[in-house]
Design a protein around this motif. Sequence first.
Motif, PDB file in Angstrom:
ATOM      1  N   ASN A   1       0.829  -1.206   0.000  1.00 37.08           N
ATOM      2  CA  ASN A   1       0.000   0.000   0.000  1.00 37.08           C
ATOM      3  C   ASN A   1       0.866   1.259   0.000  1.00 37.08           C
ATOM      4  O   ASN A   1       1.725   1.434   0.853  1.00 37.08           O
ATOM      5  CB  ASN A   1      -0.894  -0.022   1.245  1.00 37.08           C
ATOM      6  N   SER A   2       0.608   2.130  -0.958  1.00 38.27           N
ATOM      7  CA  SER A   2       1.412   3.358  -1.008  1.00 38.27           C
ATOM      8  C   SER A   2       0.936   4.363   0.042  1.00 38.27           C
ATOM      9  O   SER A   2       1.678   5.255   0.439  1.00 38.27           O
ATOM     10  CB  SER A   2       1.359   3.978  -2.395  1.00 38.27           C
ATOM     11  N   GLY A   3      -0.284   4.235   0.517  1.00 41.60           N
ATOM     12  CA  GLY A   3      -0.715   5.040   1.652  1.00 41.60           C
ATOM     13  C   GLY A   3      -0.056   4.449   2.891  1.00 41.60           C
ATOM     14  O   GLY A   3       0.367   3.310   2.899  1.00 41.60           O
ATOM     15  N   GLY A   4       0.033   5.211   3.950  1.00 41.26           N
ATOM     16  CA  GLY A   4       0.804   4.738   5.093  1.00 41.26           C
ATOM     17  C   GLY A   4       0.027   3.881   6.089  1.00 41.26           C
ATOM     18  O   GLY A   4       0.549   3.578   7.147  1.00 41.26           O
TER      19      GLY A   4
ATOM     20  N   THR B   1       2.732  -0.227  -4.410  1.00 42.00           N
ATOM     21  CA  THR B   1       4.103   0.262  -4.324  1.00 42.00           C
ATOM     22  C   THR B   1       4.990  -0.814  -3.711  1.00 42.00           C
ATOM     23  O   THR B   1       4.525  -1.699  -2.997  1.00 42.00           O
ATOM     24  CB  THR B   1       4.184   1.520  -3.450  1.00 42.00           C
ATOM     25  N   LEU B   2       6.274  -0.731  -4.021  1.00 44.48           N
ATOM     26  CA  LEU B   2       7.232  -1.633  -3.388  1.00 44.48           C
ATOM     27  C   LEU B   2       8.130  -0.872  -2.424  1.00 44.48           C
ATOM     28  O   LEU B   2       9.115  -1.400  -1.930  1.00 44.48           O
ATOM     29  CB  LEU B   2       8.086  -2.334  -4.460  1.00 44.48           C
ATOM     30  N   GLU B   3       7.744   0.391  -2.148  1.00 44.56           N
ATOM     31  CA  GLU B   3       8.645   1.236  -1.372  1.00 44.56           C
ATOM     32  C   GLU B   3       8.922   0.683   0.032  1.00 44.56           C
ATOM     33  O   GLU B   3       9.990   0.912   0.578  1.00 44.56           O
ATOM     34  CB  GLU B   3       8.096   2.667  -1.282  1.00 44.56           C
ATOM     35  N   HIS B   4       7.948  -0.041   0.593  1.00 44.30           N
ATOM     36  CA  HIS B   4       8.166  -0.556   1.948  1.00 44.30           C
ATOM     37  C   HIS B   4       9.207  -1.664   1.952  1.00 44.30           C
ATOM     38  O   HIS B   4       9.929  -1.834   2.933  1.00 44.30           O
ATOM     39  CB  HIS B   4       6.851  -1.041   2.539  1.00 44.30           C
TER      40      HIS B   4
END
Lengths: 267, 286
Positions: free
Chosen positions: A32-35, A44-47
Motif C-alpha cells: 500500500n502506497s498510503g501509510g 508500491t514496493l517502497e516498503h
Amino acid sequence: MGKLSKKGKAYLAVVFIILYAPIFYLIFYSFNSGGTMSSFEGFTLEHYGAVFSDTRLIIILMNTVIVALLSSLIATAIGVLGAIGIVFLRNRKMRSAVLSLNNILIVSPDVIIGASFLILFTMIGVKLGFASVLISHIAFSIPIVVIMVLPKLQEMSDSLIDAAADLGASKRDILTRVIIPFIKPGIFAGFFLALTYSLDDFAVTFFVTGNGFSTLSVEIYSMARAGITLTINALSALIFIVTLGLVIGYYSFSQRASRNTPGTGGL
Amino acid sequence: MTRGLNLTGLKAMRNNSSRPFYLIPYYLWIALFVIAPIALIVYYSFFDISGNLTFDNYKNFFSSVYLRLTLSSFWYAFLITVFTLIVAYPTAYWLTKTKHKQLWLLLIIIPSWINLLLKTYAFIGIFGLYGPANRFLKAIGIGEQQILFTDFSFIFVSVYIFIPFMILPIFNSLDKMNPALIDASRDLGASSWVTFRRVIFPLAINGVKSGIQAVFIPALSLFVITRLIAGNKVITLGTAIEQQFLVTQNWGMGSTIAVFLILFMIIIMMLTGQRDKGGMANGKIK
C-alpha cells in the motif's frame, strides 16, 4: 468413517479463512502506497525498499540469522550426543529422570525461561548482548533436538552396533559410521526445528538482550508498540516466505525420518 | 532381538556410559540451564528490591492486588481455553474426514509457525478505529466501536493464536481411533450424537487434555498480546512477571510470581497428564 458433510466443509472453510486472513491482510497492505492498514491507495514496493535500505534493520536481520544458525548448530551437536547418552543409560530410573529434566525447558513458559536466564547471566557475569542471546538460544534448542533424535535412536536395533563391534569397529567408528548415519534424518529434523524456534523466539530474547543488541522479533515488537508502520508489513511478507520454506524443509526431513524405517529397526 | 553371543558391541557402548565424556556438555547444560535457573528463581523470591532476605514477596502475593491478578489471569486463560476448544474440536473432527488429511493438517499448522508478534500486529490494523472490523460494523449499522484495548480483542486474538495448538492433539487422537468402533456403535442403534458423546469423545479425551495443557499454560503466561492488544493493562501472570523484571526491576517479586506460575503449571500438567506420550511432535508449542 463417514464422509465430510456439507456443514463440515463450510465450517472448515471458515476456520481456514479466519486463520489465514490476518496473514494475507498484512501482506496485502505491505504493497500500500498510503501509510495505513485501513485504506489501500495504490501499489508500491517502497516498503520493501525501506527494509533493504535500512542498514540498522539489515544488521539486525543478520544478527538474527547468525544467532539462529550458530545456536541450532551447537544445540544439535550437544543434543545429539545427549540423546545418545540417554539411550545408552543403563539405569531405567536415571533415564526417565534425565528425560524429565530434558523436557522442562520445552514446557516452561517463555517468560520464566527469560526471567531465570536473566538472573543467571547477571549472576555469573555474562554481559547482556550477543553472547547471552546466543547462549539462551542454544539452551532452549537442546531439548528440542534431543526429542527429535530420540525416536530414531530407539528405533535402531542393538544388533547393528553389535555387528559393527564384531567386525572390529572402534567406539568412535560405531558413533560416526553406524549411529550417526542411521539417525541422520532425526538430526536434520531437530536442526530445522531448532532453527525455526530460534528465528521465531521473542520472549526469551527480549529478557536477555541488552541495549546494544537486537534480533528481528525484538525490533518488530518495539516498532509495533510505536504503532503501525508498513515496514513491518513488508518484513512480515518476507518472514512468511522464509517460514514457509523452513516448514517445508522441516516436514520433508521429518517425513523422511519416519518413512525410512529399515527392517532392522523396531521389534 | 539378537541378544545372544554378541554382547561386545553393546558392552563397548554401555561401558562408555560409565565414563560418558561425550555427555559432559549435555549434563552441563542440564545443570546450568535447567536446574540452576529454577533454583535461582526460588532463591530470588526471598529477596526484596534492595536485597534483604525476606518473606514479604510471598506476603505481597497473597495481598488483594496479586490475588485479584491471579484470579483474573486464570479467568482469562479459562475463557481463552474454552473458546479455543469450541472452535478447534469440530475443526479437528472434520479434518479427520477430509481426503488428504495430512495436507490439510499441515495447512492448519502453518499459521502457528508465523511469528506471534506479526499475527498480533495484524490485529492492531484489523481492530483499529478505521480497520476492516470497524468498517464491517459500520456497514451493518452498529457503528464504529473501540475494539482494540478491550477484553474482547485480547481474548479474540489469543484464541486465534492458540487454535492450531488445540487442533493438533485432538486431531491426532481422533485420527488414531479405530473406525470400527463407530460403525459398531451405529449398528447397535446409537444416533450420531450418542455415538459422539459415548464413544468418540471419551476415546479422544487425551487429545483434548493435551490441547488444554497446550493452551491454558501459555494463556497464563503470555505478555506480548496483552502489551500490544490489551493496551498495557497487566492482566496475566506473564505480564506481571515481565513488568516486575523489566520495568519495575523488582526481581524478587517477579521471581515470586514466577514460582507460583511454575506451581500452577505443575498442577495443570498433573490434572491434564496422561500415561502415553503427548502429541506435540510437530507444531510449535509455547
